[in-house]
Design a protein around this motif. Structure first.
Motif, mmCIF file in Angstrom:
data_model
loop_
_atom_site.group_PDB
_atom_site.id
_atom_site.type_symbol
_atom_site.label_atom_id
_atom_site.label_comp_id
_atom_site.label_asym_id
_atom_site.label_seq_id
_atom_site.Cartn_x
_atom_site.Cartn_y
_atom_site.Cartn_z
ATOM 1 N N SER A 105 0.829 -1.203 0.000
ATOM 2 C CA SER A 105 0.000 0.000 0.000
ATOM 3 C C SER A 105 0.866 1.257 0.000
ATOM 4 O O SER A 105 1.305 1.726 1.056
ATOM 5 C CB SER A 105 -0.939 0.025 1.204
ATOM 6 O OG SER A 105 -1.733 1.202 1.168
ATOM 7 N N LYS A 114 -0.280 4.179 -0.812
ATOM 8 C CA LYS A 114 -1.103 5.266 -0.275
ATOM 9 C C LYS A 114 -0.960 5.359 1.243
ATOM 10 O O LYS A 114 -0.763 6.441 1.804
ATOM 11 C CB LYS A 114 -2.565 5.072 -0.660
ATOM 12 C CG LYS A 114 -3.471 6.239 -0.262
ATOM 13 C CD LYS A 114 -4.895 6.036 -0.714
ATOM 14 C CE LYS A 114 -5.735 7.287 -0.535
ATOM 15 N NZ LYS A 114 -5.605 7.905 0.787
ATOM 16 N N TRP A 115 -1.096 4.226 1.915
ATOM 17 C CA TRP A 115 -0.922 4.239 3.364
ATOM 18 C C TRP A 115 0.489 4.678 3.720
ATOM 19 O O TRP A 115 0.687 5.421 4.685
ATOM 20 C CB TRP A 115 -1.206 2.859 3.948
ATOM 21 C CG TRP A 115 -2.634 2.614 4.303
ATOM 22 C CD1 TRP A 115 -3.656 2.374 3.438
ATOM 23 C CD2 TRP A 115 -3.200 2.580 5.613
ATOM 24 N NE1 TRP A 115 -4.829 2.179 4.121
ATOM 25 C CE2 TRP A 115 -4.570 2.303 5.461
ATOM 26 C CE3 TRP A 115 -2.680 2.744 6.890
ATOM 27 C CZ2 TRP A 115 -5.437 2.192 6.550
ATOM 28 C CZ3 TRP A 115 -3.530 2.625 7.978
ATOM 29 C CH2 TRP A 115 -4.896 2.366 7.798
ATOM 30 N N ARG A 121 2.507 6.742 2.170
ATOM 31 C CA ARG A 121 2.626 8.198 2.045
ATOM 32 C C ARG A 121 1.906 8.906 3.181
ATOM 33 O O ARG A 121 2.394 9.886 3.744
ATOM 34 C CB ARG A 121 2.062 8.667 0.696
ATOM 35 C CG ARG A 121 2.912 8.256 -0.502
ATOM 36 C CD ARG A 121 2.502 9.069 -1.723
ATOM 37 N NE ARG A 121 1.074 8.947 -2.025
ATOM 38 C CZ ARG A 121 0.546 8.026 -2.821
ATOM 39 N NH1 ARG A 121 1.327 7.144 -3.413
ATOM 40 N NH2 ARG A 121 -0.758 7.996 -3.054
ATOM 41 N N ASP A 122 0.707 8.400 3.535
ATOM 42 C CA ASP A 122 -0.045 9.017 4.622
ATOM 43 C C ASP A 122 0.713 8.925 5.945
ATOM 44 O O ASP A 122 0.728 9.863 6.746
ATOM 45 C CB ASP A 122 -1.413 8.343 4.783
ATOM 46 C CG ASP A 122 -2.369 8.669 3.639
ATOM 47 O OD1 ASP A 122 -2.076 9.590 2.872
ATOM 48 O OD2 ASP A 122 -3.385 7.982 3.536
ATOM 49 N N ARG A 179 -2.202 12.329 6.780
ATOM 50 C CA ARG A 179 -3.227 12.156 5.745
ATOM 51 C C ARG A 179 -4.043 13.438 5.576
ATOM 52 O O ARG A 179 -4.691 13.898 6.511
ATOM 53 C CB ARG A 179 -4.147 10.999 6.145
ATOM 54 C CG ARG A 179 -5.212 10.630 5.122
ATOM 55 C CD ARG A 179 -6.124 9.575 5.739
ATOM 56 N NE ARG A 179 -7.081 9.070 4.802
ATOM 57 C CZ ARG A 179 -8.168 8.379 5.155
ATOM 58 N NH1 ARG A 179 -8.409 8.153 6.439
ATOM 59 N NH2 ARG A 179 -8.990 7.922 4.270
#
Length: 244
Positions: free
Chosen positions: A231, A233-234, A236-237, A242
């Motif tokens: 993941s 996305k996770w 980067r968050d 986020r």
């Protein structure tokens, strides 16, 4: 009375460990947990073991409900992996949790709002601008006429405290495991970071006070775990916080 309020751990064992160490320094009477314990591409088994040792009052969140229902339309590949990894005891515990709870006749626990675990209570979705702070009228619409002094909620991952006209406090402690912030919102100033978030709530001189806290932890290591689980996305968050 002094309690710690945590929410939205989402399987982030590194963040939870740091938050629990910070809580231990404040000598709280109880930990209140607003749900969304395991879902995410991180370490749900470690989180389940850590939570099982705590003296806390916990409720379930919307992603907890998704895991319990195991409806494919709500589950991504990470959720399916979480289900495969969790032992029966952890899922039995999750299934035993109520949707809402009241602590000491003073603090109302909900994940979204008192009426729904999917309501964005203190922050509202706007098709044009993304998230925005809810108005007092929108916040009060979720409350009954007979009120407790303090209401807490999670779900948005954005830390915020609102005091209504009659003195009722409604707050979101933010997320332990996937902290979020709302760009351009002055109430979020100073909380734009990937640090783990929670709150200390206490009474003093007959009044309630909410202290929003941030705890630094090895968020880059957590991001590496999310990336290893596929993941980006996770990852980067977790690296940056986020944006909602």
């Amino acid at each position: 009375m002094r309690v710690a309020v945590i929410s939205d751990v989402h399987g982030n064992a590194l963040a939870l460990e740091a938050v629990l160490a910070d809580i231990a320094r404040h000598e709280v009477d109880k930990i209140l947990n607003l749900g969304d314990h395991f879902a995410g591409p991180l370490e749900p088994v470690k989180v389940a073991a850590m939570l099982s040792e705590l003296d806390m009052v916990a409720i379930r969140g919307n992603t907890d409900r998704y895991l319990l229902d195991a409806d494919p339309k709500y589950l991504d590949e990470h959720d399916k992996a979480t289900l495969r990894s969790l032992a029966g005891d952890a899922m039995d515990w999750l299934g035993s949790l109520p949707e809402t709870e009241v602590f000491e006749d003073a603090i109302f626990l909900s994940h979204g709002s008192p009426n729904s675990d999917e309501t964005y209570w203190l922050d509202r979705k706007d098709k044009k601008t993304g998230f925005r702070a809810a108005t007092h009228e929108e916040i009060e619409a979720e409350l009954s006429a007979e009120r407790l002094p303090v209401y807490c909620c999670g779900h948005t991952h954005v830390a915020r405290v609102v005091t209504l006209g009659d003195g009722t406090i409604v707050f979101n402690p933010g997320s332990v495991g996937r902290p979020s912030f709302t760009m351009g919102d002055p109430e979020s100033a100073g909380r734009v970071s990937p640090a783990a978030a929670y709150a200390i709530v206490e009474t003093s001189a007959g009044k309630w006070h909410v202290n929003l806290r941030q705890v630094a932890y090895d968020n880059m290591a957590a991001a590496a775990i999310a990336r290893a689980h596929g993941s980006e996305k996770w990852a980067r968050d977790l690296e940056h916080g986020r944006q909602r």
